[in-house]
Design an enzyme around this catalytic site. Structure first.
Site, PDB file in Angstrom:
ATOM      1  N   HIS A 196      -0.138   7.341  -1.272  1.00 55.96           N
ATOM      2  CA  HIS A 196      -0.843   6.152  -1.225  1.00 55.96           C
ATOM      3  C   HIS A 196      -1.970   6.141  -2.274  1.00 55.96           C
ATOM      4  CE1 HIS A 196      -0.895   2.160   1.073  1.00 55.96           C
ATOM      5  NE2 HIS A 196      -1.456   2.080   0.097  1.00 55.96           N
TER       6      HIS A 196
ATOM      7  N   GLU B  37       3.721   5.868   7.336  1.00 47.59           N
ATOM      8  CA  GLU B  37       2.679   6.653   6.535  1.00 47.59           C
ATOM      9  C   GLU B  37       1.903   7.192   7.768  1.00 47.59           C
ATOM     10  OE1 GLU B  37       0.245   4.690   3.569  1.00 47.59           O
ATOM     11  OE2 GLU B  37       2.182   4.180   2.554  1.00 47.59           O
TER      12      GLU B  37
ATOM     13  N   ARG C 181       4.103  -1.509  -0.198  1.00 49.56           N
ATOM     14  CA  ARG C 181       4.040  -1.105   1.179  1.00 49.56           C
ATOM     15  C   ARG C 181       5.448  -0.158   1.762  1.00 49.56           C
ATOM     16  NH1 ARG C 181      -0.474  -1.609   0.956  1.00 49.56           N
ATOM     17  NH2 ARG C 181      -1.977  -2.952   2.018  1.00 49.56           N
TER      18      ARG C 181
HETATM   19  C1  DGY Z   1      -4.420  -2.096  -0.992  1.00 46.63           C
HETATM   20  O1  DGY Z   1      -5.476  -2.263  -1.293  1.00 46.63           O
HETATM   21  O2  DGY Z   1      -3.620  -2.985  -0.227  1.00 46.63           O
HETATM   22  C2  DGY Z   1      -3.814  -0.527  -0.852  1.00 46.63           C
HETATM   23  O3  DGY Z   1      -2.563  -0.877  -0.612  1.00 46.63           O
HETATM   24  C3  DGY Z   1      -4.821   0.173  -0.036  1.00 46.63           C
HETATM   25  O4  DGY Z   1      -4.460  -0.241   1.423  1.00 46.63           O
END
Ligand code: DGY
Length: 324
Positions: A285, A266, A237
């Site tokens: 991402h 983001e 994250r």
């Molecule tokens: C997750 O599965 O947590 C990925 O980061 C997509 O949000």
């Protein structure tokens, strides 16, 4: 019982819901719904299959009194206020395991991309700057026998460590809330405190679940304690890093490079100064973006919804306490 799906998901999950006769509605527009629209749909349905990082906070739960369950199309559940769900006995499901290989592949890809400055070198061609063979220019570093530090050694971190050990014989150190005995046994991983993780890692890769207490834990202080040759990788994250401090560390020779699949915030704006650096590689991402992982995530999310509708425990539930 009806479920609302806020963005279309792979057919594998849709088919499972159809086969079980589940009544569902998929967001009829191509657009990302506003919070108001999402709340409206949740009030017309009993469950939400949520794609993306909608902020499902206390206010959201207050405004959706009809909601009986949430199936996330993600492994991360930091966008949900779990105490708010718990106080209403609302189970929240996620999609663990099935994206571990895909996400760790992206961490590995970024690590190598940074080590060989590959995004920057690609841009040189686009800028008509192929140049000539220069023994001193654009040199990268090799990772053989170096130390990989993992912040958060769960399933994704384990897959990253396994790859790095197999490919480069890297030594593995990690910092976690608890010991990962499998990693210690199978990968000879060593548990270290946070300070040691910072000071000994040649590559430091973040794989932890995000919580408020770790907000921007990778900041000026942390980067200052890292090695000058260190590569910082984050596929978890973006809120783990302070990006102004990361920019300073990358431009003042405090650390060597960074690879990010997640940014803070983001989406990242196209004029973000990090994008112009030769020692920084950034992706939008895409950790779980493979056919294999996304199909399997759709199946997990559908299985969570089916269990909810059949009055059973969700098979992948992050707040099992609601069943007590
Ligand atoms: C997750 O599965 O947590 C990925 O980061 C997509 O949000």
């Amino acid at each position: 019982m009806k479920v609302f799906i806020n963005k279309n998901i792979p057919e594998a999950g849709i088919k499972l819901l159809q086969d079980k006769g589940i009544n569902f509605t998929i967001n009829p527009t191509e657009n990302v719904l506003s919070r108001e629209e999402l709340i409206k749909f949740c009030n017309e349905n009993d469950a939400l299959l949520n794609v993306g990082s909608n902020n499902l906070d206390e206010d959201f739960f207050q405004q959706c009194p009809n909601l009986k369950g949430i199936a996330l199309f993600s492994v991360g559940f930091d966008s949900v206020n779990i105490p708010s769900a718990n106080s209403r006995k609302i189970p929240v499901g996620n999609t663990p395991d099935v994206l571990s290989r895909a996400t760790s592949d992206v961490a590995f890809l970024l690590m190598q991309s940074v080590a060989r400055k590959s995004f920057f070198n690609h841009k040189r061609i686009l800028n008509n700057d192929w140049g000539s063979f220069d023994p001193l220019a654009n040199l990268g570093q090799e990772l053989y026998g170096k130390t990989l530090g993992i912040f958060g050694l769960g399933r994704i971190g384990f897959e990253m460590a396994k790859k790095c050990k197999a490919a480069f014989g890297m030594n593995i150190i990690y910092h976690n809330r608890s010991h990962n005995e499998t990693a210690e046994k199978e990968l000879d991983a060593k548990y270290v405190n946070f300070e040691t993780l910072l000071s000994q890692s040649d590559v430091l890769s973040v794989h932890s679940n995000y919580t408020e207490e770790n907000n921007e834990i990778f900041n000026k202080n942390a980067f200052a304690k890292m090695k000058r040759n260190a590569i910082f990788i984050n596929t978890a994250r973006g809120k783990f890093q302070n990006e102004k401090d990361l920019f300073d560390a990358l431009t003042n020779d405090i650390i060597w490079g960074a690879g990010l699949d997640v940014t803070n915030p983001e989406p990242m704006k196209p004029d973000n100064p990090l994008l112009s650096l030769s020692n920084c590689c950034i992706l939008p991402h895409i950790g779980s973006a493979t056919y294999e992982a996304r199909n399997a995530m759709a199946v997990c999310a559908a299985q969570n919804i089916i269990a909810l509708f059949e009055g059973k425990k969700m098979p992948f539930c992050v707040n099992e306490e609601v069943y007590i």
